[in-house]
Design an enzyme around this catalytic site. Structure first.
Site, PDB file in Angstrom:
ATOM      1  N   LYS A 151      13.214   0.643   0.295  1.00  0.00           N
ATOM      2  CA  LYS A 151      13.812   0.111   1.286  1.00  0.00           C
ATOM      3  C   LYS A 151      12.982  -0.179   2.440  1.00  0.00           C
ATOM      4  O   LYS A 151      12.025   0.868   2.957  1.00  0.00           O
ATOM      5  CB  LYS A 151      14.785   1.228   1.802  1.00  0.00           C
TER       6      LYS A 151
HETATM    7  C1  R5P Z   1      15.876   4.803   7.958  1.00  0.00           C
HETATM    8  O1  R5P Z   1      14.919   4.894   7.773  1.00  0.00           O
HETATM    9  C2  R5P Z   1      17.216   5.456   7.860  1.00  0.00           C
HETATM   10  O2  R5P Z   1      17.468   5.373   6.594  1.00  0.00           O
HETATM   11  C3  R5P Z   1      18.310   5.370   8.660  1.00  0.00           C
HETATM   12  O3  R5P Z   1      18.974   6.521   8.973  1.00  0.00           O
HETATM   13  C4  R5P Z   1      19.384   4.380   8.536  1.00  0.00           C
HETATM   14  O4  R5P Z   1      19.556   4.168   6.957  1.00  0.00           O
HETATM   15  C5  R5P Z   1      18.860   2.971   9.093  1.00  0.00           C
HETATM   16  O5  R5P Z   1      19.865   2.092   9.189  1.00  0.00           O
HETATM   17  P1  R5P Z   1      19.764   0.881  10.102  1.00  0.00           P
HETATM   18  O6  R5P Z   1      18.400   0.585  10.583  1.00  0.00           O
HETATM   19  O7  R5P Z   1      20.036  -0.418   9.305  1.00  0.00           O
HETATM   20  O8  R5P Z   1      20.821   1.281  11.183  1.00  0.00           O
END
Ligand code: R5P
Length: 300
Positions: free
Chosen positions: A202
């Site tokens: 990711k």
């Molecule tokens: C980021 O690295 C983490 O995984 C987060 O807590 C989360 O998944 C981020 O999601 P978003 O940036 O789309 O709100």
């Protein structure tokens, strides 16, 4: 008495057994259980996923939009391909009847109150992921961070445990509060994470050179959402990411902090799975928003 075998045409001796490959980059030599779990997360018909990220509470507590996950997120579950959450939320709030694959946050440590976020440890045993029927686990990797070596080691330990159990590991390029975000950095971070065994990565989208990040990473990349953007901008970012080689998204705030989360996840789904152009997807978002949540659910 057992029935005797009958010889005949059903052996199809003229047809060699099929030897199917596997549709996800770098995953064709994994074992069956790994592939099956990956296939639950990444839709085999598009090769992509819309993962809904709601793990923020693991270091931020009740993040805006996630104060009541039972009310804000559970109704969205039919529209995602997978949910990325903590085991605490899974056990307490997500109905066990839910058939969607769950990817579980497996690292933790410092809270948002600390300046340095890279001081993480593995926060979940692989045995618990298996007990929870997880389709995967996710862990931050702080390449270049103060605790880089530990966070890399956390991931490699988790990969060893995941290989043992057949559970894929998603490595997350964690940028902390102040680290640079450009293609050069993400090429480095994604490649290190994949080389050290993560099954998918990711990472954040960058305007300049994102296709070099996906091209040089030997496993699928899912785009992280990042901070809340106007809906058209978020849809454009998701569109560009998948057109430039991402195998989908793992988005949180840009969905659950939208003024119409059900409409937004439907629009993101159209971008990711149907290559819908951003403007068209934004029109879809507006139309579904006007119909209310029920309209968005019908479109799912
Ligand atoms: C980021 O690295 C983490 O995984 C987060 O807590 C989360 O998944 C981020 O999601 P978003 O940036 O789309 O709100």
């Amino acid at each position: 008495m057992p029935e005797a075998d009958k010889e005949g045409a059903r052996y199809f001796t003229d047809q060699p057994q099929s030897t199917p490959g596997f549709y996800l980059k770098g995953s064709h030599q994994l074992d069956w259980g790994m592939k099956n779990r990956m296939a639950r997360v990444f839709d085999p018909s598009s090769g992509r996923t819309v993962m809904l990220a709601i793990d923020h509470g693991y270091f931020q507590g009740p993040t805006t939009g996630l104060e009541r996950i039972d009310l804000s997120i559970v109704p969205l579950l039919p529209q995602c391909d997978a949910l990325f959450c903590t085991r605490g939320i899974l056990r307490t709030v997500i109905p066990a009847e839910c058939r969607k694959p769950m990817v579980l946050r497996a690292s933790g440590g410092p809270s948002i109150l600390r300046e340095e976020l890279s001081d993480e440890q593995i926060a979940m045993d692989m045995a618990d992921a298996v007990r929870l029927n997880a389709a995967g686990v996710g862990i931050q990797v702080f390449i270049g961070g103060e605790h880089e070596t530990r966070s890399v080691h956390n991931m490699t330990k988790l990969v060893d445990a995941g290989l043992n159990a057949g559970v894929p590991v998603m490595g997350i390029t964690a940028v902390g509060k102040n680290m640079v975000r450009d293609a050069k950095y993400f090429r480095l971070a994604c490649r290190i994470i994949a080389e050290l065994g993560a099954h998918y990565v990711k990472t954040y989208y960058v305007e300049d050179g994102f296709e070099t990040v996906t091209a040089s990473c030997p496993v699928p990349i899912v785009m992280a959402g990042g901070k809340k953007l106007p809906e058209l901008d978020a849809l454009t970012m998701a569109y560009n990411a998948v057109q430039q080689g991402a195998a989908g998204v793992d988005m949180g705030r840009n969905i659950f902090q939208s003024e119409a989360p059900a409409a937004m996840i439907a629009a993101v789904g159209a971008v990711v799975h149907k290559n819908m152009k951003p403007k068209e997807a934004f029109e879809l978002f507006n139309a579904l928003k006007a119909q209310g949540a029920q309209g968005a659910m019908r479109a799912a």
